[in-house]
Design an enzyme around this catalytic site. Structure first.
Site: not given
Ligand code: IPM
Ligand code: MN
Length: 354
Positions: A222, A246, A250, A190, A142
């Site tokens: 993975d 990240d 999710d 990884k 990042y």
């Molecule tokens: C998160 C979001 C952020 C990230 C974006 C909005 C920059 O997806 O907080 O997980 O990738 O960290």
């Molecule tokens: Mn995210």
């Protein structure tokens, strides 16, 4: 207690869900006799529209002068559809995380009995899941340099870097969490391919030797992406780098039944930032349909982590649990019939009732 909270609603559904969380914090003030001062600031697309800067100096100053930060969401489709845009709302969030030194992102994931059917996963897989993802937040791909394009823009590159020091400070946080939980840390990397991952594995394995009572497991990201939905109960504390964290967080939200209920904390050595893990959900903006629970639970984390207010935090969590059990939920959960503000009002009512 008197405390100052910086409130950054951000974009999309941000303002609506933040309003519900502030409503809930006000109920806590009343019930427990505290005084919170709420100071609002701009971030993201809202800040770009105002000044051209997604994280204005005034917002940074506001954060520095506060005891904690409550944040809504960031992102606006008008920038997503323009790959050449030089300034993007997300840069505001990244700049805030990095300039406040918020290196540890804490994302708890658990299944709620009342929501087992809301998840597309089988009930027996997800029942009693309870783990926390500890994601490194201000380094890795990042932020690594160099990044960019070659001259004729036909090739692009990003750089992933990590130092031992950056790995150790987040590892310390993961082990602190593990100590108060089931005493197991799983590092996701990884290391079969990436040099940075090999440094992570080496550093974390060395660090873990000091704490023989805590089990360390190292898994490839993975294969963990598969296990997180096939055997989610095997995880307790997941420790991982920025990009893997990240993605995996999710994915893990599917276990909870809705992205709309997962809160998070971003901690450094001083101030903490609290925000839902979901995005700005622009399609729902202004419609009073978004789920405010993730933001309300983020406010509960704020009370616990930044102010040490355990009973206050628990009062919120219990009220949210009750709202779920009694089906006072928004449309993302079991076709819920309630609006954003009605769910907020119910949670306030439950807090004040006990
Ligand atoms: C998160 C979001 C952020 C990230 C974006 C909005 C920059 O997806 O907080 O997980 O990738 O960290
Ligand atoms: Mn995210």
């Amino acid at each position: 207690m008197n405390k100052k909270i910086a409130v950054l609603p951000g974009d999309g559904i941000g303002p609506e869900i933040i309003e519900e969380a502030v409503k809930v914090l006000k109920a806590i003030e009343k019930k427990f006799n505290h005084q919170f001062e709420y100071n609002y600031g701009l971030i993201g697309a809202a800040a770009i529209d105002d000044s051209g800067n997604p994280y204005p100096d005034a917002t940074h100053e506001l954060c520095l002068q506060s005891d904690a930060i409550l944040f809504g969401a960031i992102g606006d489709p008008k920038y997503d559809n323009d790959p050449t845009a030089k300034i993007r709302p997300e840069q505001g969030l990244l700049k805030m995380r990095s300039s406040l030194g918020l290196y540890a992102n804490i994302r708890p994931v658990k299944s709620y009995d009342a929501l087992l059917d809301a998840s597309p996963l089988k009930n027996d897989r997800i029942k009693d899941v309870d783990f926390v993802v500890i994601r490194e937040l201000i380094s890795g791909i990042y932020f690594g340099m160099p990044r960019g394009r070659n001259e004729d823009r036909t090739a692009a590159y990003d750089t992933c870097t990590y130092t031992k020091e950056e790995i150790i400070r987040i590892t310390e946080k993961a082990f602190q969490f593990a100590r108060n939980r089931k005493k197991k840390v799983t590092l996701l990397d990884k290391a079969n391919v990436l040099e940075t991952s090999r440094l992570w594995r080496e550093t974390v394995t060395e660090y873990a030797k000091q704490f023989p009572d805590i089990e360390l497991e190292c898994n490839y990201i993975d294969s963990a992406a598969m296990e997180i939905i096939t055997k989610p109960r095997k995880f307790d504390v997941i420790l991982t780098e920025n990009l893997f964290g990240d993605i995996i967080s999710d994915e893990a939200s599917v276990i909870a039944g809705s992205l709309g209920i997962l809160p998070s904390a971003s901690l450094g050595d001083t101030i903490g930032l609290f925000e839902p893990i979901h995005g700005s959900y622009p399609q729902a903006a202004g419609k009073n349909i978004a789920n405010p629970m993730a933001t309300i639970l983020s406010a509960a984390m704020l009370l616990e982590y930044s102010f040490g207010m355990m009973s206050e935090s628990r009062a919120i969590v219990e009220a949210v649990d009750r709202a779920m059990k009694e089906n006072f939920v928004t449309e993302d959960i079991n076709n819920g019939k309630y609006s954003t503000s009605e769910v907020g009002d119910k949670i306030v009512e439950f807090i004040l009732a006990v």
